[in-house]
Scaffold this motif. Structure first.
Motif, short mmCIF file in Angstrom:
data_model
loop_
_atom_site.label_atom_id
_atom_site.label_comp_id
_atom_site.label_asym_id
_atom_site.label_seq_id
_atom_site.Cartn_x
_atom_site.Cartn_y
_atom_site.Cartn_z
N LEU A 275 32.21 40.00 62.30
CA LEU A 275 31.79 38.53 62.36
C LEU A 275 32.16 37.78 63.52
N SER A 276 32.47 38.36 65.19
CA SER A 276 32.19 37.18 66.18
C SER A 276 31.05 37.80 66.70
N PHE A 277 30.68 39.61 66.33
CA PHE A 277 29.87 39.54 67.50
C PHE A 277 28.32 39.50 66.36
N ALA A 278 28.03 39.16 64.84
CA ALA A 278 27.48 38.32 64.10
C ALA A 278 26.71 37.19 64.65
N VAL A 279 27.55 36.68 65.25
CA VAL A 279 26.94 35.03 66.31
C VAL A 279 25.87 35.64 67.46
#
Length: 461
Positions: A275-279
């Motif tokens: 999820l955070s690397f999608a940002v």
């Protein structure tokens, strides 16, 4: 992907270093205690990693111009970005074990040469296919250099894994954050800034790539001069390091699922990374066009800075020292901050002010840094030492997929409904997913504990 400091306890050369002959290389600090720490080699290894990551992220503020040059839309930008990420993932899988047996200088030289050629090829790209192929070569070069550069720092700084972790973080995350800024700055040089007629070829879409390609090529002779080949060879026999955990032989390495106490932290760490690397993937691909529309900024340098805010905030957050137990308990808190920030990014187009967008991006970086660092530390504390490498590799495979697959979906959605509505839906969906995961993460951390974890790895696509 740099490995965490605890994973960098690699075999060291067994040959002695004579007081005469060639200068000591990456491993000389261990082979001969009488030799002072080769600071120039530490700086060169760090600079190599930094420059490679800069080259891979130069294109971020240039994507709006590339859309005009190639006649592509949001889907084309997503392909241009994810071609690098997917090649990076494949390269990490390919080079994970090979890096332990090959000469470190050879791997770094090959990475610099490949990245230099690929970066120069980006300046000459006549179409999207050429551009994607060059980006893929950049991804393979970065993957090849990651293990070699990290092991070089580990060999140079024995007994100091925390310092190795910080240097790796600064080199890699710093390169990711600096790439868009440097790309915007170099592309904004006035037409007469470089002497003519030889430099008439340079322009907004060529200057950044050719300038950084030249830097990468200049690092090749520096590496040849400062790091002798034989001193960078992998070990024939293992010399124990005071801070290195016991590692069983390959034949005794356990197989099968992780122990039950490590399974939930593994799932939390993998989901948090995805999820955070999608940002991050959004910030490095479609964000420049979206941010330009919100703020009205048409300067490529300004857009590059906006795209780097989240990355820089994450890197700065991870550099803040925390007690190990407190660090492992903050995953849910970080995810809640990230969810709040994503809600702000979803609303930024409605609010329409630069300060609101910058605040949301900064909070997203802080939340990402806290969440990923905490989740990773909890995983390291729960995984047996003999399963450490495989668990970390699996987490990063899922994590980097997060910076590729959602961005492809975002690009397709933007082509169908428009960029602003697509970003709002993308950010809103991620915010809800982070909030749900935060609840689970808070429950898991409530039963945490365990040994102190080493320094967390850097957060970079």
């Amino acid at each position: 992907m740099p490995a965490p400091a605890s994973a960098l306890a690699l075999p060291q050369p067994s040959h002695p270093v004579s007081g005469q002959g060639s200068a000591p290389g990456f491993a000389a600090d261990i082979a001969s205690p009488a030799v002072s720490r080769p600071r120039s080699r530490v700086a060169l290894a760090s600079l190599t990693l930094f420059s490679l990551l800069v080259s891979a992220n130069l294109a971020t503020p240039l994507f709006p111009l590339l859309q005009l040059r190639f006649g592509i839309g949001a889907t084309g930008v997503s392909l241009a970005f994810t071609s690098y990420v997917l090649a990076l993932i494949a390269g990490l899988v390919l080079f994970r074990r090979f890096a332990d047996s090959a000469n470190r200088r050879t791997l770094l030289l090959a990475s610099l040469a490949a990245a230099g050629l690929a970066t120069a090829a980006l300046a000459l790209a006549p179409n999207l296919g050429w551009f994607c192929a060059a980006r893929a070569l950049q991804g393979i070069a970065v993957a090849c250099a990651t293990g070699a550069g990290s092991s070089a720092l580990r060999a140079l700084l024995p007994g100091r894994p925390a310092l190795v972790g910080r240097l790796t973080l600064l080199a890699t995350s710093g390169g990711v954050a600096a790439g868009p800024i440097l790309g915007g700055a170099l592309s904004s040089l006035p037409a007469g800034a470089l002497p003519s007629p030889f430099f008439d070829f340079f322009g907004p879409l060529t200057t950044p790539f050719l300038a950084v390609a030249a830097v990468l090529m200049l690092l090749v002779p520096a590496l040849l001069l400062i790091a002798p080949h034989r001193e960078c060879a992998p070990a024939v026999t293992r010399l124990p390091l005071v801070d290195a955990p016991h590692t069983p032989s390959a034949s005794a390495e356990p197989r099968g699922p992780l122990p039950s106490r490590a399974a939930r932290p593994f799932r939390i760490a993998a989901a948090t990374g995805f999820l955070s690397f999608a940002v991050f993937g959004f910030c490095l691909s479609l964000a420049p066009s979206h941010f330009a529309a919100i703020t009205g900024i048409d300067s490529r340098l300004g857009i590059g800075i906006l795209a780097s805010v989240t990355l820089a905030a994450s890197a700065a957050t991870q550099c803040v020292p925390l007690p190990a137990r407190a660090e492992r308990a903050l995953s849910g808190v970080g995810l809640l901050l990230l969810a709040l920030a994503l809600a702000g990014i979803a609303l930024a187009n409605i609010v329409g002010t630069t300060w609101f967008l910058v605040a949301a991006c900064t909070l997203a970086g802080v939340g990402q840094g806290v969440a990923f660092r905490s989740a990773f530390s909890a995983l390291v504390a729960a995984v047996p030492p003999e399963r450490h490498a495989s668990a970390v590799s699996a987490v990063y495979t899922v994590t980097y997929l997060g910076s590729a697959l959602p961005i492809l979906g975002l690009g397709a959605l933007a082509s169908a409904v428009g960029l602003a509505p697509a970003v709002a839906g993308f950010a809103g969906a991620l915010a809800m997913a982070c909030a749900v995961l935060a609840i689970v993460g808070l429950r898991v951390s409530g039963g945490g504990g365990g040994a102190a974890a080493p320094a967390a790895p850097s957060s970079r696509p």
